[in-house]
Design a protein around this motif. Structure first.
Motif, PDB file in Angstrom:
ATOM      1  N   VAL A   1       0.815  -1.222   0.000  1.00 20.89           N
ATOM      2  CA  VAL A   1       0.000   0.000   0.000  1.00 20.89           C
ATOM      3  C   VAL A   1       0.845   1.267   0.000  1.00 20.89           C
ATOM      4  O   VAL A   1       0.347   2.358   0.262  1.00 20.89           O
ATOM      5  CB  VAL A   1      -0.982   0.013   1.198  1.00 20.89           C
ATOM      6  CG1 VAL A   1      -1.966  -1.131   1.084  1.00 20.89           C
ATOM      7  CG2 VAL A   1      -0.235  -0.041   2.521  1.00 20.89           C
ATOM      8  N   THR A   2       2.129   1.129  -0.324  1.00 21.09           N
ATOM      9  CA  THR A   2       3.012   2.291  -0.418  1.00 21.09           C
ATOM     10  C   THR A   2       3.377   2.522  -1.888  1.00 21.09           C
ATOM     11  O   THR A   2       3.837   1.583  -2.549  1.00 21.09           O
ATOM     12  CB  THR A   2       4.299   2.074   0.394  1.00 21.09           C
ATOM     13  OG1 THR A   2       3.955   1.834   1.758  1.00 21.09           O
ATOM     14  CG2 THR A   2       5.210   3.299   0.303  1.00 21.09           C
ATOM     15  N   PRO A   3       3.165   3.730  -2.432  1.00 22.69           N
ATOM     16  CA  PRO A   3       3.535   3.997  -3.825  1.00 22.69           C
ATOM     17  C   PRO A   3       4.966   3.566  -4.110  1.00 22.69           C
ATOM     18  O   PRO A   3       5.867   3.798  -3.307  1.00 22.69           O
ATOM     19  CB  PRO A   3       3.362   5.519  -3.947  1.00 22.69           C
ATOM     20  CG  PRO A   3       2.279   5.825  -2.949  1.00 22.69           C
ATOM     21  CD  PRO A   3       2.537   4.901  -1.787  1.00 22.69           C
ATOM     22  N   ASN A   4       5.151   2.956  -5.260  1.00 21.13           N
ATOM     23  CA  ASN A   4       6.412   2.307  -5.575  1.00 21.13           C
ATOM     24  C   ASN A   4       6.862   2.713  -6.973  1.00 21.13           C
ATOM     25  O   ASN A   4       6.068   2.684  -7.913  1.00 21.13           O
ATOM     26  CB  ASN A   4       6.195   0.786  -5.496  1.00 21.13           C
ATOM     27  CG  ASN A   4       7.467  -0.002  -5.561  1.00 21.13           C
ATOM     28  OD1 ASN A   4       8.320   0.250  -6.403  1.00 21.13           O
ATOM     29  ND2 ASN A   4       7.593  -0.982  -4.678  1.00 21.13           N
ATOM     30  N   ARG A   5       8.112   3.079  -7.111  1.00 23.42           N
ATOM     31  CA  ARG A   5       8.593   3.506  -8.430  1.00 23.42           C
ATOM     32  C   ARG A   5       8.631   2.348  -9.424  1.00 23.42           C
ATOM     33  O   ARG A   5       8.609   2.547 -10.631  1.00 23.42           O
ATOM     34  CB  ARG A   5       9.968   4.154  -8.319  1.00 23.42           C
ATOM     35  CG  ARG A   5      11.125   3.225  -7.969  1.00 23.42           C
ATOM     36  CD  ARG A   5      12.398   4.044  -7.761  1.00 23.42           C
ATOM     37  NE  ARG A   5      13.553   3.234  -7.425  1.00 23.42           N
ATOM     38  CZ  ARG A   5      14.413   2.768  -8.328  1.00 23.42           C
ATOM     39  NH1 ARG A   5      14.240   3.033  -9.604  1.00 23.42           N
ATOM     40  NH2 ARG A   5      15.448   2.052  -7.947  1.00 23.42           N
ATOM     41  N   PHE A   6       8.690   1.110  -8.908  1.00 27.80           N
ATOM     42  CA  PHE A   6       8.704  -0.044  -9.794  1.00 27.80           C
ATOM     43  C   PHE A   6       7.299  -0.412 -10.272  1.00 27.80           C
ATOM     44  O   PHE A   6       7.136  -1.238 -11.150  1.00 27.80           O
ATOM     45  CB  PHE A   6       9.334  -1.251  -9.084  1.00 27.80           C
ATOM     46  CG  PHE A   6      10.788  -1.054  -8.767  1.00 27.80           C
ATOM     47  CD1 PHE A   6      11.745  -1.107  -9.766  1.00 27.80           C
ATOM     48  CD2 PHE A   6      11.206  -0.802  -7.478  1.00 27.80           C
ATOM     49  CE1 PHE A   6      13.092  -0.914  -9.492  1.00 27.80           C
ATOM     50  CE2 PHE A   6      12.542  -0.603  -7.181  1.00 27.80           C
ATOM     51  CZ  PHE A   6      13.487  -0.657  -8.192  1.00 27.80           C
ATOM     52  N   THR A   7       6.304   0.208  -9.656  1.00 26.13           N
ATOM     53  CA  THR A   7       4.924  -0.032 -10.093  1.00 26.13           C
ATOM     54  C   THR A   7       4.281   1.282 -10.541  1.00 26.13           C
ATOM     55  O   THR A   7       3.122   1.558 -10.232  1.00 26.13           O
ATOM     56  CB  THR A   7       4.094  -0.681  -8.968  1.00 26.13           C
ATOM     57  OG1 THR A   7       4.197   0.111  -7.781  1.00 26.13           O
ATOM     58  CG2 THR A   7       4.573  -2.084  -8.675  1.00 26.13           C
ATOM     59  N   GLY A   8       5.061   2.077 -11.218  1.00 27.66           N
ATOM     60  CA  GLY A   8       4.535   3.298 -11.825  1.00 27.66           C
ATOM     61  C   GLY A   8       4.170   4.388 -10.857  1.00 27.66           C
ATOM     62  O   GLY A   8       3.346   5.254 -11.167  1.00 27.66           O
TER      63      GLY A   8
END
Length: 205
Positions: free
Chosen positions: A171-178
């Motif tokens: 649930v944490t924004p991730n650079r690997f998931t856009g």
């Protein structure tokens, strides 16, 4: 000009030179480069050289002297806790855990499944659960779709040492998931992409 005057001036020059060398030794590379550039000119411009010297002298912090009256009074645990309460605020960095959490009975009822199925999913790490008390668990509602868990939760969980750690990552924004929460990619069916991102998640902590 007397010998004493010459000696005084020589001592003064030596003292200033020594002080300047100390300052140069503590100067940053930027200030030193500026000074070297000024000195390397065939006829150093007075203003430029002066600025370089002043830059070195100004940037070196003066020696600091510790002040204070030593240790304060020794507080009891109760008084210490009370004083800390007045000085601190609640850390809200764990808002990820504020996702709607449901007890086992409510979760099973909402999904329309047997509670035993929920227990089986938890033991197999197909869903994530947070312990509440000795025997009870609560379940983040966002991990379910229709009558079951989102596909790929088990593949994410295998890369983490605990359910709460895996959930925080999901649930944490991730650079690997856009730049969005990985769990949203699971909802879109991008299971392989999320699993691959989770595989390297701990390498960057």
């Amino acid at each position: 000009m007397t010998h004493a005057t010459l000696r005084t001036r020589r001592d003064a020059v030596e003292a200033v030179t020594e002080l300047f060398q100390q300052k140069v030794g503590a100067a940053s590379m930027v200030a030193l480069r500026e000074l070297v550039a000024a000195l390397q000119r065939p006829s150093p411009v007075g203003d430029t050289l002066a600025r370089a010297v002043v830059s070195i002298l100004d940037e070196t912090p003066a020696a600091r002297k510790l002040t204070g009256s030593g240790l304060g009074e020794v507080l009891s645990q109760t008084d210490a806790d009370a004083r800390l309460d007045t000085l601190t605020v609640d850390d809200e960095n764990d808002e990820w855990a504020a996702t709607e959490l449901l007890g086992a009975g409510e979760t099973a009822a909402r999904l329309g499944i047997a509670r035993a199925s929920l227990d089986n999913w938890r033991r197999a790490h197909k869903i994530l659960a947070f312990r509440k008390g000795v025997r009870n668990f609560v379940y983040p509602a966002r991990q379910f779709a229709r009558q079951g868990p989102l596909e790929g939760l088990d593949r994410v969980r295998q890369h983490f040492d605990a359910d709460d750690t895996a959930w925080e990552w999901l649930v944490t924004p991730n650079r690997f998931t856009g730049g969005i929460e990985p769990i949203e990619w699971l909802r879109k069916g991008k299971v392989d992409d999320v699993a691959h991102a989770a595989e390297g998640a701990l390498d960057y902590q």
